[in-house]
Design a protein around this motif. Structure first.
Motif, PDB file in Angstrom:
ATOM      1  N   PHE A  34      39.586  39.875  31.440  1.00 47.58           N
ATOM      2  CA  PHE A  34      39.182  38.714  30.644  1.00 47.58           C
ATOM      3  C   PHE A  34      38.171  39.109  29.578  1.00 47.58           C
ATOM      4  N   ALA A  87      40.510  32.764  37.170  1.00 42.61           N
ATOM      5  CA  ALA A  87      41.030  32.277  35.893  1.00 42.61           C
ATOM      6  C   ALA A  87      40.762  30.789  35.720  1.00 42.61           C
ATOM      7  N   ARG A 140      39.339  38.544  25.748  1.00 45.19           N
ATOM      8  CA  ARG A 140      38.630  37.486  25.013  1.00 45.19           C
ATOM      9  C   ARG A 140      38.317  37.899  23.581  1.00 45.19           C
ATOM     10  N   ALA A 179      42.196  33.949  29.893  1.00 48.31           N
ATOM     11  CA  ALA A 179      42.114  33.690  31.335  1.00 48.31           C
ATOM     12  C   ALA A 179      43.488  33.777  31.981  1.00 48.31           C
TER      13      ALA A 179
END
Length: 349
Positions: free
Chosen positions: A79, A139, A83, A92
């Protein structure tokens, strides 16, 4: 090269070829579902029989503990990286996909180890079950945090509207916002329930308990079903997976180069992390291979089913096409033999 001549791998290649040449070969949905159920049941039984024979030894505890650790670390690291070039929701969802595991990749790896006469603990099926849910839960928590940040950022802009709706100003009462199925009000308990009562999880764990309880007597009784038929059933299932993989290739071509790089390099990084942990913990060679394979795999069934409900803001074409169209075939054809050879050299077996 010899590893590519395994019948299961060749049937997978046949499925890909059939779809690419637009053959009318297809697996009926009911048969495909039956094969999935059979493999999970047989895998769970094998794990239970092995656990009944070995008991909860330090080696078993160590392997299962590393599995849980990887199931938490991999999606968090994924993640943080994703991101940088995806929205919070898409990051996620993809992180959950690559932080969870593929049962078919695991089953194929066990068959490969058996063909190479490398011993492994059947209890590693429990490791697979333990590694499926943490990524989904993380997530959902990350997505909820993203929704709260977006809601906080939108609050100042909404202030004038709210003031107009105050009593005595002539504005109508503004209804409180409702959380959708994937909104901040989504219960983690519900996600846990969905994860652990999912048919695949329930069947795998239930079969494992049955194998553990029945022990050697159950193993002898079930050998014609869960042992002798296993390889043929796996070949049929991989034929179907080859067809499904080829059908997802057009969607893969549409993805950004960054995502394609992650789908190829991410599993290698995850595999390297698992390899290092297994080496430091002195996990047996066969178990180490399976830990590496699990860390490198990506879910294309369990996670998409839950994430589509829990994170509806995410684009399903991202996490489904990447995991099934790219990462899965790379692991099946190249990854499993590669990981096995690396472990054999490091472990000296």
């Amino acid at each position: 090269m010899q590893s590519l001549l395994d019948p299961a791998i060749l049937f997978f290649a046949l499925g890909v070829f059939a779809c690419l040449v637009r053959s009318n070969l297809e697996m009926p949905v009911a048969i495909s579902k039956f094969l999935s159920i059979y493999l999970l049941m047989a895998l769970g039984l094998k794990g239970g029989f092995a656990l009944a024979a070995s008991g909860m030894t330090p080696s078993v505890v160590s392997s299962l503990g590393l599995a849980v650790l990887l199931a938490v670390v991999v999606p968090l690291v994924g993640f943080a990286l994703l991101r940088r070039f995806l929205s919070g929701f898409d990051a996620a969802a993809v992180a959950a996909t690559y932080g969870s595991v593929s049962a078919v990749t695991f089953v194929t790896a066990t068959q490969y180890l058996e063909s190479q006469h490398i011993a492994y603990g059947g209890y590693m099926a429990a490791a697979m079950a333990l590694m499926e849910s943490p990524a989904i839960i993380l997530a959902v928590m990350l997505a909820n945090a993203q929704r709260q940040r977006l809601a906080a950022a939108a609050t100042p802009a909404a202030a004038p509207v709210l003031a107009m709706a105050m009593p005595g100003t002539g504005g109508g009462a503004m209804p409180a916002p409702r959380a959708g199925p994937g909104g901040p009000g989504l219960s983690i308990g519900k996600i846990l329930h969905e994860s652990f009562t999912d048919g695949t999880q329930l069947l795998l764990l239930g079969a494992m308990v049955i194998g553990l309880v029945t022990g050697d007597a159950g193993k002898a009784a079930m050998q014609p079903f869960s042992g002798d038929l296993f390889k043929g059933m796996l070949c049929l299932f991989l034929l179907d997976m080859g067809l499904a993989t080829a059908r997802n290739l057009p969607a893969v071509r549409k993805q950004s180069p960054w995502l394609l790089a992650y789908a190829v390099l991410g599993p290698l990084v995850h595999a390297s992390l698992a390899l290092g942990l297994a080496w430091m913990a002195q996990v047996p060679a066969g178990d180490a291979v399976l830990l590496v394979v699990l860390a490198a795999s990506a879910s294309y069934i369990a996670v998409p089913a839950v994430v589509r409900y829990a994170i509806p803001e995410a684009d399903p074409s991202l996490y489904v096409s990447l995991s099934l169209g790219l990462t899965f075939p790379l692991n099946i054809v190249l990854g499993i033999p590669l990981y096995t050879q690396v472990v054999q050299r490091l472990w000296g077996v």
